[in-house]
Motif scaffolding. Structure first.
Motif, PDB file in Angstrom:
ATOM      1  N   MET A   1      65.943  65.512  18.691  1.00  0.00           N
ATOM      2  CA  MET A   1      65.746  64.628  19.671  1.00  0.00           C
ATOM      3  C   MET A   1      65.562  63.273  19.677  1.00  0.00           C
ATOM      4  SD  MET A   1      64.286  66.535  23.565  1.00  0.00           S
ATOM      5  CE  MET A   1      65.090  66.801  24.427  1.00  0.00           C
ATOM      6  N   ARG A   2      66.087  62.598  20.516  1.00  0.00           N
ATOM      7  CA  ARG A   2      65.523  61.179  19.901  1.00  0.00           C
ATOM      8  C   ARG A   2      64.160  60.860  20.984  1.00  0.00           C
ATOM      9  NH1 ARG A   2      66.387  56.450  21.667  1.00  0.00           N
ATOM     10  NH2 ARG A   2      66.858  54.401  20.325  1.00  0.00           N
ATOM     11  N   ASP A   3      63.406  59.751  20.806  1.00  0.00           N
ATOM     12  CA  ASP A   3      62.528  59.563  21.688  1.00  0.00           C
ATOM     13  C   ASP A   3      62.307  57.798  21.783  1.00  0.00           C
ATOM     14  OD1 ASP A   3      59.615  59.399  22.585  1.00  0.00           O
ATOM     15  OD2 ASP A   3      58.909  60.224  21.443  1.00  0.00           O
ATOM     16  N   GLU A   4      62.174  57.802  22.524  1.00  0.00           N
ATOM     17  CA  GLU A   4      62.871  56.384  22.222  1.00  0.00           C
ATOM     18  C   GLU A   4      61.116  55.516  22.169  1.00  0.00           C
ATOM     19  OE1 GLU A   4      64.119  54.684  25.836  1.00  0.00           O
ATOM     20  OE2 GLU A   4      66.289  55.867  25.420  1.00  0.00           O
ATOM     21  N   ASN A   5      60.229  55.947  22.293  1.00  0.00           N
ATOM     22  CA  ASN A   5      59.098  55.301  22.382  1.00  0.00           C
ATOM     23  C   ASN A   5      58.689  55.016  20.407  1.00  0.00           C
ATOM     24  OD1 ASN A   5      58.437  55.507  24.650  1.00  0.00           O
ATOM     25  ND2 ASN A   5      57.643  57.563  24.588  1.00  0.00           N
ATOM     26  N   LEU A   6      59.199  56.157  19.762  1.00  0.00           N
ATOM     27  CA  LEU A   6      59.534  55.787  18.233  1.00  0.00           C
ATOM     28  C   LEU A   6      59.873  54.281  17.948  1.00  0.00           C
ATOM     29  CD1 LEU A   6      59.574  59.417  17.104  1.00  0.00           C
ATOM     30  CD2 LEU A   6      57.705  58.018  17.493  1.00  0.00           C
ATOM     31  N   LEU A  36      62.546  64.505   6.853  1.00  0.00           N
ATOM     32  CA  LEU A  36      61.602  62.847   7.616  1.00  0.00           C
ATOM     33  C   LEU A  36      62.907  61.412   7.454  1.00  0.00           C
ATOM     34  CD1 LEU A  36      57.728  63.728   5.766  1.00  0.00           C
ATOM     35  CD2 LEU A  36      59.201  64.304   7.798  1.00  0.00           C
ATOM     36  N   GLU A  37      63.104  61.535   6.584  1.00  0.00           N
ATOM     37  CA  GLU A  37      64.097  60.450   6.590  1.00  0.00           C
ATOM     38  C   GLU A  37      64.948  60.000   8.166  1.00  0.00           C
ATOM     39  OE1 GLU A  37      65.584  60.192   2.270  1.00  0.00           O
ATOM     40  OE2 GLU A  37      63.588  58.393   1.824  1.00  0.00           O
ATOM     41  N   ALA A  38      65.811  61.575   7.793  1.00  0.00           N
ATOM     42  CA  ALA A  38      67.163  61.958   9.107  1.00  0.00           C
ATOM     43  C   ALA A  38      66.155  61.898  10.087  1.00  0.00           C
ATOM     44  CB  ALA A  38      66.945  62.715   8.915  1.00  0.00           C
ATOM     45  N   PHE A  39      65.053  61.974  10.626  1.00  0.00           N
ATOM     46  CA  PHE A  39      64.132  61.971  11.640  1.00  0.00           C
ATOM     47  C   PHE A  39      64.081  60.202  11.702  1.00  0.00           C
ATOM     48  CE2 PHE A  39      60.108  61.868  13.858  1.00  0.00           C
ATOM     49  CZ  PHE A  39      60.810  62.643  15.598  1.00  0.00           C
ATOM     50  N   ALA A  40      63.779  59.448  11.329  1.00  0.00           N
ATOM     51  CA  ALA A  40      62.547  58.590  11.372  1.00  0.00           C
ATOM     52  C   ALA A  40      64.310  57.195  11.905  1.00  0.00           C
ATOM     53  CB  ALA A  40      61.970  57.766   9.661  1.00  0.00           C
ATOM     54  N   LYS A  41      65.637  57.118  10.737  1.00  0.00           N
ATOM     55  CA  LYS A  41      66.908  57.568  11.238  1.00  0.00           C
ATOM     56  C   LYS A  41      67.116  57.553  12.800  1.00  0.00           C
ATOM     57  CE  LYS A  41      71.278  56.324   9.207  1.00  0.00           C
ATOM     58  NZ  LYS A  41      72.399  56.656   7.904  1.00  0.00           N
ATOM     59  N   GLU A  42      67.018  59.306  13.005  1.00  0.00           N
ATOM     60  CA  GLU A  42      67.332  59.376  14.241  1.00  0.00           C
ATOM     61  C   GLU A  42      66.492  58.253  15.402  1.00  0.00           C
ATOM     62  OE1 GLU A  42      66.220  63.577  17.389  1.00  0.00           O
ATOM     63  OE2 GLU A  42      67.391  63.612  14.946  1.00  0.00           O
ATOM     64  N   ARG A  87      57.799  66.707  10.091  1.00  0.00           N
ATOM     65  CA  ARG A  87      58.101  66.105  11.440  1.00  0.00           C
ATOM     66  C   ARG A  87      57.143  66.422  12.592  1.00  0.00           C
ATOM     67  NH1 ARG A  87      64.119  66.066  13.947  1.00  0.00           N
ATOM     68  NH2 ARG A  87      65.120  66.409  11.231  1.00  0.00           N
ATOM     69  N   ALA A  88      55.943  65.877  12.385  1.00  0.00           N
ATOM     70  CA  ALA A  88      55.050  65.696  13.108  1.00  0.00           C
ATOM     71  C   ALA A  88      55.139  64.757  13.204  1.00  0.00           C
ATOM     72  CB  ALA A  88      53.534  66.557  12.237  1.00  0.00           C
ATOM     73  N   VAL A  89      55.059  63.682  14.171  1.00  0.00           N
ATOM     74  CA  VAL A  89      54.629  62.117  14.630  1.00  0.00           C
ATOM     75  C   VAL A  89      53.328  61.972  14.936  1.00  0.00           C
ATOM     76  CG1 VAL A  89      54.779  59.711  15.689  1.00  0.00           C
ATOM     77  CG2 VAL A  89      56.660  61.815  14.245  1.00  0.00           C
ATOM     78  N   ILE A  90      52.472  60.840  13.800  1.00  0.00           N
ATOM     79  CA  ILE A  90      50.787  61.130  14.167  1.00  0.00           C
ATOM     80  C   ILE A  90      50.568  59.585  14.261  1.00  0.00           C
ATOM     81  CG2 ILE A  90      48.555  61.462  13.663  1.00  0.00           C
ATOM     82  CD1 ILE A  90      49.404  63.205  11.595  1.00  0.00           C
ATOM     83  N   PRO A  91      49.914  58.872  15.619  1.00  0.00           N
ATOM     84  CA  PRO A  91      50.088  57.408  15.818  1.00  0.00           C
ATOM     85  C   PRO A  91      48.955  57.454  15.440  1.00  0.00           C
ATOM     86  CG  PRO A  91      49.879  58.646  17.699  1.00  0.00           C
ATOM     87  CD  PRO A  91      50.200  59.336  16.743  1.00  0.00           C
TER      88      PRO A  91
END
Length: 92
Positions: A1-6, A36-42, A87-91
């Motif tokens: 699922m895409r997150d526009e904030n990223l 992780l690369e796929a998630f970043a690209k997405e 897949r955990a995104v840590i700001p």
């Protein structure tokens, strides 16, 4: 699922697997990195670096994880805004 904030965020990828874990679960470094690369690209993220601790158990002292230590050094100088692990995104 895409997150526009990223979108457009500078991200670092951190992957680690012990040889035991890899054998038991079949979740190789290559599979983690691809995920992780796929998630970043997405999410249109900019991958600034990849930190890979191969054959390193979670029980190992953090000071002995060379890539983890390099990642900490990079965060101190603002090399990126986010770190991804399984897949955990840590700001930051």
């Amino acid at each position: 699922m895409r997150d526009e904030n990223l979108e457009g965020k500078r991200a670092a990828l951190y992957i680690r697997v012990s040889t035991e874990e890899q054998a038991l679960r079949g979740y190789s470094l290559e599979a983690q990195l691809a995920d992780l690369e796929a998630f970043a690209k997405e999410n249109f993220m900019i991958i600034t670096d990849r930190y890979i601790d191969a054959g390193t158990t979670a029980r190992k002292k953090l000071k002995n994880r060379k890539e983890f230590q390099r990642m900490l050094s990079d965060v101190r100088v603002g090399a990126w805004q986010l770190v991804q692990k399984k897949r955990a995104v840590i700001p930051l």
